[in-house]
Enzyme design. Sequence first.
Site, PDB file in Angstrom:
ATOM      1  N   GLU A  48       0.865  -1.175   0.000  1.00 35.88           N
ATOM      2  CA  GLU A  48       0.000   0.000   0.000  1.00 35.88           C
ATOM      3  C   GLU A  48       0.905   1.230   0.000  1.00 35.88           C
ATOM      4  O   GLU A  48       1.675   1.443   0.938  1.00 35.88           O
ATOM      5  CB  GLU A  48      -0.891  -0.029   1.240  1.00 35.88           C
ATOM      6  CG  GLU A  48      -1.979   1.008   1.267  1.00 35.88           C
ATOM      7  CD  GLU A  48      -2.813   0.899   2.537  1.00 35.88           C
ATOM      8  OE1 GLU A  48      -3.320   1.947   2.970  1.00 35.88           O
ATOM      9  OE2 GLU A  48      -2.931  -0.202   3.105  1.00 35.88           O
ATOM     10  N   ASP A  59      -5.390   9.486   9.407  1.00 37.09           N
ATOM     11  CA  ASP A  59      -4.111   8.948   9.865  1.00 37.09           C
ATOM     12  C   ASP A  59      -3.729   9.486  11.234  1.00 37.09           C
ATOM     13  O   ASP A  59      -3.981  10.642  11.567  1.00 37.09           O
ATOM     14  CB  ASP A  59      -3.013   9.268   8.843  1.00 37.09           C
ATOM     15  CG  ASP A  59      -3.170   8.458   7.578  1.00 37.09           C
ATOM     16  OD1 ASP A  59      -3.012   7.227   7.655  1.00 37.09           O
ATOM     17  OD2 ASP A  59      -3.474   9.041   6.524  1.00 37.09           O
TER      18      ASP A  59
END
EC number: 4.2.1.20
Length: 259
Positions: A48, A59
């Site tokens: 990824e 995040d």
Amino acid sequence: MEIRNRLAQLREKEEMALIAFIMAAVPDEDLCLDCIRALEQGGCDLLELGVPFTDPLADGEVIERFHHWGVRLGLNLKRGLDFAARVRAACQLPLILFSYYNPILQMGLDRFAGDCRSAGVDAVIVPDLPLDELGRLAGQGLELIPMLAPSSTLSRIQMAADLDPAFIYCVSVRGVTGVRSLPEMEIKDYLQKVRRVSTAPLALGFGISQPEQVRAFRGQADGVVIGSALAQIIEEYESRPALLPGMLEKRCQALKLLS
């Protein structure tokens, strides 16, 4: 090798997929490529590749630092896709591009889809694009990976299943990415809830960092995503770049042994 075939092969061998997240071209392109080769050598099954963004809402603290690091280096979606093409030439791992939606919208959906295909990107994750809007990108012929959370309703789970994705990214806990302890039984119940609706493979992410966590979800999830734990190694060894790839390879080996 594309994602569906790789996951099917692993399922036949009763292995979990080890999915590694790494920020594109950070600390620099050549070292990042060395790190990706090391992840592949260490047993990583899918890669990824993150695109740095100024406001990475999904995040946690560690990965957020890498977004800002990349932005300071002048990295953006175009450069991320250029780097993805280098990754495609350097390794055999199925390649998933992780990008927030605003840079995609600014680039234009047609151009983004074409550049993804040219770079050899196998699938795309857009964490801030709601499930009911993923059709905007699905119409471009891209393989899209939907994200679900423990709070996802049955109708949202059905919406993800209806996309017929290569896999579903199951966020392990409410909140953002990061290394943490995980409520094992709650997560297993959540995965079973998704499994009752969808036959797609399930990858568990957000908070996976230790071998015992991989062991705990073996047989429940089809894969685990490792991100913040790898990012912490990159931060620790940035000043000793000759050692960095080897440390990433060792971490992948330790996690893969229990998959």
